[in-house]
Design an enzyme around this catalytic site. Structure first.
Site, PDB file in Angstrom:
ATOM      1  N   ASP A   1       0.834  -1.192   0.000  1.00  0.00           N
ATOM      2  CA  ASP A   1       0.000   0.000   0.000  1.00  0.00           C
ATOM      3  C   ASP A   1       0.872   1.247   0.000  1.00  0.00           C
ATOM      4  OD1 ASP A   1      -2.271   1.559   0.048  1.00  0.00           O
ATOM      5  OD2 ASP A   1      -3.171   0.521   1.758  1.00  0.00           O
TER       6      ASP A   1
ATOM      7  N   GLU B   1       3.297   5.338  -3.522  1.00  0.00           N
ATOM      8  CA  GLU B   1       3.686   6.563  -4.259  1.00  0.00           C
ATOM      9  C   GLU B   1       4.830   7.333  -3.611  1.00  0.00           C
ATOM     10  OE1 GLU B   1       0.603   6.304  -2.866  1.00  0.00           O
ATOM     11  OE2 GLU B   1      -0.413   5.339  -4.528  1.00  0.00           O
TER      12      GLU B   1
ATOM     13  N   ASP C   1      -7.725   4.371  -3.952  1.00  0.00           N
ATOM     14  CA  ASP C   1      -8.872   4.491  -3.049  1.00  0.00           C
ATOM     15  C   ASP C   1     -10.009   5.242  -3.729  1.00  0.00           C
ATOM     16  OD1 ASP C   1      -7.228   3.222  -1.254  1.00  0.00           O
ATOM     17  OD2 ASP C   1      -6.659   5.055  -0.208  1.00  0.00           O
TER      18      ASP C   1
END
Length: 783
Positions: free
Chosen positions: A396, A399, A469
């Site tokens: 997760d 970035e 998300d």
């Protein structure tokens, strides 16, 4: 002999004169290209193969040795012909012709027949001095000229509901839901990868297409493939092939934010087994580690809370006994009290900005430092992989998340330069560290990674990117489709989204899981998920396990079960497609322009696609839609999957879209194997498959099998069986089985079913036309 010597002398003289002329224009001929200076730039052009050309530019007199993070290919020996045309220098391979203007620096690419492909503009490259946190650098801009009506794709996963990237501008900064690479592919059959990892800008307007970012060079690769498949093949040739994922990775995944205890997730799996709804994977989201609820100072400690996960090894063993797999989350950021953070801090391997969760003091590690990648794996392996034996990773925030952003954060140093100069490659490097180290640790288990971001080259590491998300809305479901198609056209084949959308809070006050609109949205998203490389239910605010929507017999439960069962029936087709992706550089989600580029209506069509080479999918993205327009591209004929009705290509039809049916059309000539009904991917062998043939054109399909979850296939331990349909003769040829592996099926039955295009039925005929016994030897079937 004298004549032969005279010819040799004349040839040598011509070559010498050409070289002298090139030298006079400051052109230096190299083995596979040229070097020259123009417009205060030093320019090197080098053929990496007959189909790939590297163009490398630096400010004149500035020597810079670029080491790529994405490119794994070395130049292969390529025969390049050198010539001159007027004031231009001409280079030719067997596939590409290049004309170079040594005065302006202009470079024009043609195919070998002389068809214009792309122009690197005269005077189109700019280097502007930049102080990059104390290091001399440049803002670099590279400009190209395209045909006015030329359609292009790629650039990234962009949530704007557009497919063709012409006349658009994008700030390329990888964040949650936005994933970019400086790359585009043209409908003319070429692609360009500008090898730069900085926060950048893409802009296309009628005057030019340009990339602009930070760096010491302009470094791009021109790849000619003739068509989209060829371009993707060249991208993989340049930046790495996509490995096979295990068979179980194509089953159904259940997840949520989050399962709080080991018993909670185990009980979810047990209930799926009790209901006899297929499931292969459960995923453990965050905070399985010891919690410091006030500060989150132990964030991502890669260890287990003793109260909620008292015996994690037993937990995973129980999951495995129930014939399922576990993916577990790990993050790039660490809380200040974790052992990992202390070591990274001591070695100056932390990027000193706030990452998730807010106000925790968590910081991301420096993925650009090779030693840091190994340290990360050391803790991950010790605390999880070698300890509990999990089957894959959920990476997760790759970035990574950036909380309380300050402009100065982007000037922070990494091992390779300022953060802003390399940010977009963060996910790729994080994935690389885990994938390569896992293979070193245990080469008998295929790497499976679910990750939230990506960059060209990441396909090499067993990664499957999800769209982030996203909100639980019809509009967002619609945007997933062109975003996915552009992402996969970058050569990264594995993509998925949270079925139902991640944030579902808007539905809470209206009945939650019993809200008819949310139920329908979830079902439609699941139908889309059937035809994505990974089928994964996940979200927050509302639970997503199938029983939360009703009992068996209710429309919502039954529609989900129907979709999941269809996914499992298609596993032989999907696994064969996976082999095509790995072995032949194929693509799972194929926008119609890939197979029907001659049909110009497909050039802007991003709302439907082929899944594999044969199944056209047109996801329903509107509430209460019970009919749906489907464009059947010109260049093929089509069967309605649900009714067998036959249609000519080149038309838009209105098709039935009952709430439990996604519009599906099968290309004439398709051969599709259907597997048995199972509760998990490997429950039953494929020794009694149904082979469905859709007449109307010749076709073929390779049935692929291997040991399902190791790397022995790389050593040749797999089998393929080629099915070939001759439409004129109405014969099916089942070729000799090729290859072998331990435990392979030696004798089997194939139930041959042929779609009847003259008779619409509720489903394909229940009774096979012929049942064939097959022992690996070539067999002809007359139908």
């Amino acid at each position: 002999m004298k004549l032969y010597k005279k010819i040799c002398f004349l040839l040598a003289l011509l070559i010498s004169l050409a070289a002298t002329k090139m030298k006079a224009q400051n052109i230096e001929q190299t083995n596979q290209g040229v070097k020259f200076s123009a417009q205060d730039l030093d320019i090197t052009i080098e053929f990496y193969s007959n189909n790939i050309v590297r163009v490398y530019k630096t400010s004149k007199g500035f020597s810079y040795n670029k080491k790529s993070l994405s490119v794994v290919k070395s130049p292969e020996t390529t025969s390049v012909k050198f010539d001159q045309k007027d004031n231009l220098v001409v280079l030719k391979s067997t596939s590409i012709k290049i004309e170079i203007n040594p005065k302006t620096g202009g470079i024009t690419f043609y195919d070998i027949s002389g068809k214009l492909l792309l122009k690197d503009k005269d005077y189109g490259t700019q280097f502007s001095l930049l102080d990059d946190a104390g290091t001399p650098s440049y803002t670099v801009r590279e400009g190209f000229l395209l045909d006015k009506e030329e359609a292009i794709y790629g650039v990234g996963q962009i949530m704007d509901n557009k497919f063709n990237r012409r006349n658009s501008s994008h700030h390329m900064q990888n964040e949650n839901m936005s994933t970019y690479s400086p790359y585009f592919m043209s409908v003319k059959g070429y692609g360009v990868f500008w090898d730069n990892y900085s926060i950048s800008d893409f802009n296309d307007n009628p005057q030019e297409l340009s990339f602009e970012g930070i760096g010491h060079c302009s470094d791009y690769y021109f790849m000619y493939g003739e068509n989209a498949d060829g371009v993707i093949s060249q991208v993989r040739n340049l930046t790495g092939k996509a490995p096979m994922l295990p068979l179980w990775a194509y089953g159904f995944f259940q997840s949520k934010e989050r399962y709080h205890t080991q018993d909670e997730s185990l009980n979810v799996l047990k209930k799926y087994r009790e209901l006899k709804v297929p499931l292969d994977v459960v995923i453990q989201d965050w905070r399985y580690w010891p919690e410091d609820k006030k500060t989150d100072s132990l964030w991502n400690s890669q260890s287990f809370d003793k109260e909620r996960f008292p015996n994690p090894k037993k937990w995973v063993d129980e999951i495995h006994k129930l014939n399922a797999k576990l993916l577990i989350v790990t993050w790039p950021g660490f809380g200040p009290k974790t052992e990992q953070r202390k070591e990274f801090d001591s070695k100056k391997m932390i990027l000193n900005f706030d990452t998730w969760p807010p106000n925790s003091g968590a910081r991301p590690y420096d993925v650009f430092n090779p030693e840091a990648l190994n340290i990360y794996w050391h803790y991950l392996n010790k605390g999880i992989f070698s300890y509990i034996g999990n089957d894959g990773w959920w990476l997760d925030s790759t970035e990574p998340d950036h909380i309380n952003k300050k402009e100065s954060d982007y000037l922070l140093p990494t091992h390779l330069g300022t953060y802003r100069s390399v940010k977009n490659a963060y996910s790729m490097m994080h994935n690389k560290g885990i994938a390569t180290n896992q293979r070193i640790t245990d080469d008998n288990k295929r790497v499976v990674i679910l990750t939230r971001s990506g960059f060209i080259g990441q396909q090499l590491y067993g990664s499957n990117s999800w769209s982030g998300d996203v909100a639980s809305t019809w509009e967002m479901l619609e945007k997933q489709i062109p975003a996915a198609l552009n992402y996969t056209l970058m050569g990264i084949p594995n993509w998925n989204s949270d079925i139902g959308g991640f944030f579902a809070g808007r539905w809470k006050n209206g009945g939650g899981n019993q809200n008819p609109e949310f139920q329908e949205l979830y079902v439609r998203w699941m139908q889309f998920g059937v035809f994505c490389p990974m089928m994964r239910s996940h979200g927050t605010d509302l639970p997503r396990e199938i029983w939360n929507f009703g009992d068996r017999g209710s429309w919502c439960f039954d529609a989900q079960e129907k979709a999941i069962n269809l996914r499992y029936k298609l596993l032989p087709y999907i696994y064969g497609t996976s082999w095509d992706v790995s072995h032949n550089n194929g693509t799972f989600m194929r926008p119609l322009v890939m197979d029907f580029a001659a049909d110009t209506k497909t050039h802007d069509m991003g709302n439907e696609y082929l899944f594999g080479h044969s199944i056209l999918v047109s996801p329903v993205t509107q509430y209460k839609a019970r009919t749906w327009p489907v464009y059947l591209p010109k260049g093929g004929d089509w069967y309605n999957f649900w009714t067998n009705e036959y249609y000519k290509g080149g038309q838009t039809i209105t098709t039935d879209a009952a709430v439990d049916k996604v519009p599906l059309y099968i290309k004439a000539g398709a051969i599709i194997p259907f597997g048995p009904e199972v509760q998990f991917s490997t429950e039953k062998k494929w020794n009694n498959l149904e082979i469905r043939i859709y007449p109307g054109a010749d076709g073929e399909f390779f049935l692929y099998e291997d040991e399902n979850d190791n790397y022995n296939y790389e050593k040749g331990m797999y089998t393929t069986i080629k099915f070939k349909w001759n439409n004129t003769a109405k014969t099916l040829t089942i070729e000799d089985r090729e290859g072998h592996f331990s435990g392979m099926i030696k004798t089997r039955k194939f139930k041959i079913v042929i779609a009847d295009r003259n008779q619409a039925t509720a489903d394909l005929p229940a009774k096979p036309i012929k049942i064939i016994s097959y022992n690996g030897k070539k067999t002809f079937v007359k139908l």
